[in-house]
Scaffold this active site. Structure first.
Site, short mmCIF file in Angstrom:
data_model
loop_
_atom_site.label_atom_id
_atom_site.label_comp_id
_atom_site.label_asym_id
_atom_site.label_seq_id
_atom_site.Cartn_x
_atom_site.Cartn_y
_atom_site.Cartn_z
N GLN A 95 -10.48 4.73 -0.06
CA GLN A 95 -9.26 3.92 -0.15
C GLN A 95 -8.56 4.05 1.19
O GLN A 95 -7.89 5.04 1.46
CB GLN A 95 -8.36 4.39 -1.30
N SER A 96 -8.73 3.04 2.04
CA SER A 96 -8.28 3.14 3.43
C SER A 96 -6.85 2.69 3.64
O SER A 96 -6.21 3.09 4.62
CB SER A 96 -9.22 2.32 4.34
N GLN A 97 -6.34 1.81 2.78
CA GLN A 97 -4.97 1.35 2.94
C GLN A 97 -4.00 2.46 2.54
O GLN A 97 -4.24 3.16 1.54
CB GLN A 97 -4.72 0.12 2.06
N GLY A 100 -4.36 -0.90 -8.90
CA GLY A 100 -4.97 -1.87 -9.78
C GLY A 100 -6.20 -2.49 -9.14
O GLY A 100 -7.23 -2.68 -9.79
N MET A 120 -8.09 -3.32 -4.90
CA MET A 120 -8.04 -3.28 -3.44
C MET A 120 -8.92 -4.40 -2.92
O MET A 120 -10.10 -4.47 -3.24
CB MET A 120 -8.50 -1.91 -2.92
N GLU A 121 -8.32 -5.23 -2.08
CA GLU A 121 -8.91 -6.51 -1.69
C GLU A 121 -9.94 -6.39 -0.56
O GLU A 121 -9.97 -7.24 0.35
CB GLU A 121 -7.80 -7.46 -1.26
N ASP A 163 2.56 4.27 3.08
CA ASP A 163 2.16 4.12 1.69
C ASP A 163 3.31 4.45 0.75
O ASP A 163 3.39 3.91 -0.35
CB ASP A 163 0.96 5.03 1.39
N ARG A 172 -4.22 5.55 -11.99
CA ARG A 172 -3.53 4.39 -11.39
C ARG A 172 -2.05 4.71 -11.23
O ARG A 172 -1.33 4.95 -12.19
CB ARG A 172 -3.74 3.16 -12.28
N ARG A 173 -1.60 4.70 -10.00
CA ARG A 173 -0.25 5.19 -9.69
C ARG A 173 0.83 4.39 -10.40
O ARG A 173 1.87 4.94 -10.79
CB ARG A 173 -0.04 5.16 -8.17
N LYS A 174 0.62 3.09 -10.56
CA LYS A 174 1.60 2.24 -11.25
C LYS A 174 1.93 2.78 -12.63
O LYS A 174 3.07 2.65 -13.10
CB LYS A 174 1.02 0.82 -11.37
#
Length: 616
Positions: free
Chosen positions: A141-143, A275, A277-278, A382, A563-565
């Site tokens: 997860q780079s973002q 949720g 990652m694009e 972030d 999932r952080r949300k």
């Protein structure tokens, strides 16, 4: 064809990248990696090719964090001469350390041999017990700025490069596991020799570099789209995402051709912190959107929309994050409207605006964190990215739609994606472009763009959504408040969608007792629902009311889902009730090994982890 425009302002400096100010900008990466599950490390060589050999001696600056360097060389060949380089002695906890490489005149490429640390923040190494099968799993997860933790790179969204990569699996993973990247993953069987080759011909920023390795199978959804998942999950995923090709076609009809070749989904284990990652060509998605009834697939529409807003035209720095997310939320809801009708999209808009209002209240009416243009220097980006970029950004586009009309706005957005394809965009340049192409002076005065970009909260007259289908839900809530037994509402709620149930749970009277929640649970079985959005909202309410029958479900959910949300509000709810802090610490102690660093970075601070030892 792109339009010739007057000169736009120059890009601002990136406060989160040493490499963004480098005298040299590499334009192509050749990455050779080995994946070692035994040591939880990647090792290999990143060869950075320059657009043109420099005419005079200069330097290349790359971002690194917690990387172990094994050597730096000049030229693309391993036999090339060694380079003179310096790695900053002190590491910034967020930015890491700048790697400065002396580059003589005429040098065409620079090679960096390196290894990752076992705790690299972008990488999550999952043991078999943490997956849906009997094999380990790795995903990145780079973002936002975590690419630098798994390769030395220009880790700024304003720096783009094409890439090719060779990935070799070591040990027992060879011949057992499949490797995928954010590139053209032609549906393939697991390579017996554990070697995989990838090529991404389009320039992308480092945060869109992605790698996943696991026991994965593939199911096609169309000639250009399909889904990868662990075998036990694949059937449900294939059913859930059956409308994927229809989404791609709807997106193309709105804003032009999809330019990335294939569009595939990868369903990750539930520890994935977001949720979705694009990642280009290969969107990562959480299994929490597999509800069985395709009711949560707006998230897929969102990640697909990023193929235009974000991947094609990228925010120049993380201060401009709203340019990625505001456009994408607007685009997502247009896709959903085209597929399922305006009433459905209106429900998504109302729920999104409710999230925004909650965030604005939490941050405070005068907080600069409620501006669209952010000021994140000195902070981990972030931790500064929230619903404001998504929902306030979307409302700005809705305000433009009201001002100029949908046809003109659609033409503008389509032209914007075409004009700046495979480039980065910042807030000032966008404002200048908007004024040149779409807004008249009178329109600009009515819109008051500075108030949207650099003002707190929402400007006066900001659009406000209304969802017809929520009116019946409001009526049911009114009946409940008037004393109607929950079971009596069953006939009128039988055809409700996931969004209607979510709205219902979110808007339950805050004073409901645990006994009242028990009556609701007996009628509607919220604690046992398989819909993660509804369950998370219910567990938050149940925790606040000390509805003890939901405690086991809460603990199981927090231990399974990363999932952080979902998990951050649930831990906050626990911290706010008597006895909750101790329960939160006990659950977190068991759940934390299953969470990605993006999630633990937030929760460690929230929960004061690790806890202080007891006084002697």
């Amino acid at each position: 064809m792109p339009t010739t425009l007057p000169a736009l302002p120059g890009p601002p400096p990136d406060p989160h990248s040493y490499a963004a100010a480098s005298p040299l900008r590499p334009t192509h990466l050749h990455l050779a990696l080995t994946v070692d599950f035994a040591s939880c490390t990647l090792a290999g060589t990143a060869t950075w090719h320059l657009a043109e050999p420099p005419l005079a001696a200069t330097e290349l600056v790359l971002d690194t964090r917690d990387l172990l360097l094994d050597g730096v060389g000049l030229g693309p060949a391993p036999t090339g001469p060694a380079a003179t380089y310096a790695l900053a002695a002190a590491a910034d906890p967020v930015l890491g350390r700048a790697l400065r490489i002396a580059v003589p005149a005429g040098t065409a490429a620079v090679r960096v041999a390196y290894r990752t640390s076992p705790g690299a923040a972008a990488l999550q190494w999952l043991a078999p017990a943490q997956t849906a099968g009997e094999h380990p799993f790795l995903f990145t997860q780079s973002q936002a700025i975590l690419a630098r933790t798994w390769l030395p790179c220009p880790d700024s969204p304003g720096c783009r490069f094409s890439y090719e990569a060779t990935v070799e699996l070591l040990g027992a993973a060879r011949g057992q596991l499949l490797a995928l990247m954010s590139a053209a993953n032609n549906p393939q069987a697991t390579a017996p020799d554990g070697r995989y080759y990838f090529r991404q011909p389009h320039p992308v920023p480092a945060y869109l570099l992605a790698l996943a390795v696991g026991r994965l199978d593939f199911a096609p959804l169309s000639n250009r789209a399909g889904v990868y998942a662990e075998p036990v999950t694949l059937g449900a995923a294939h059913h859930e995402f059956a409308d994927l090709e229809r989404m791609v076609l709807a997106a193309e009809q709105l804003y032009g051709p999809y330019r990335w070749g294939r569009y595939d989904l990868l369903v990750l284990p539930p520890s994935f912190p977001f949720g979705g990652m694009e990642n280009p060509c290969l969107t990562f998605v959480t299994p929490t959107i597999i509800a069985g009834d395709r009711s949560l697939t707006s998230l897929v529409a969102h990640e697909l929309a990023h193929s235009w807003s974000g991947n094609l035209v990228t925010n120049g720095t993380w201060n401009d994050f709203w340019l990625n997310e505001g456009f994408t939320v607007y685009f997502e809801r247009r896709i959903m409207e085209q597929l399922y009708g305006r009433p459905y999209a209106d429900m998504l808009q109302v729920l999104g605006e409710a999230d925004l209002q909650h965030t604005l209240q939490t941050l405070g009416p005068a907080s600069p964190a409620t501006h669209l243009r952010l000021h994140l220097a000195g902070r981990d980006p972030d931790e500064g990215l929230n619903d404001v970029a998504y929902e306030k950004g979307c409302l700005l586009l809705l305000a433009l739609e009201q001002l100029v009309g949908r046809p003109r706005l659609d033409a503008f957005i389509k032209g914007y994606f075409n004009q700046f394809a495979f480039q980065s965009m910042d807030t000032d340049r966008f404002a200048a472009y908007l004024s040149q192409v779409l807004l008249t002076p009178a329109g600009a005065a009515r819109l008051d763009l500075p108030a949207w970009l650099d003002g707190p909260g929402l400007p006066p007259g900001a659009p406000a959504a209304r969802a017809v289908r929520f009116e019946a839900v409001a009526g049911a809530l009114g009946q409940l408040a008037a004393g109607t037994p929950p079971a009596a509402l069953l006939p009128s709620t039988a055809a409700w969608s996931s969004q209607e149930w979510e709205y219902f749970v979110r808007n339950l009277p805050p004073t409901l007792s645990a006994t009242a929640l028990g009556q609701l649970d007996a009628a509607f079985h919220f604690t046992a629902t398989g819909n993660a959005e509804v369950l998370a909202a219910w567990l938050e309410r149940a925790t606040a009311a000390s509805y003890f029958p939901a405690e086991a479900a809460l603990a199981a959910f927090l231990r399974r889902v990363g999932r952080r949300k979902f998990v951050v509000p649930l831990y906050r709810a626990l911290l706010a009730v008597p006895g909750g802090p101790a329960r939160a610490q006990a659950i977190y102690a068991l759940a934390r090994p299953n969470y990605h660093s993006v999630t633990t970075g937030t929760l460690d601070e929230l929960l004061g982890w690790p806890p202080s030892p007891p006084a002697v």
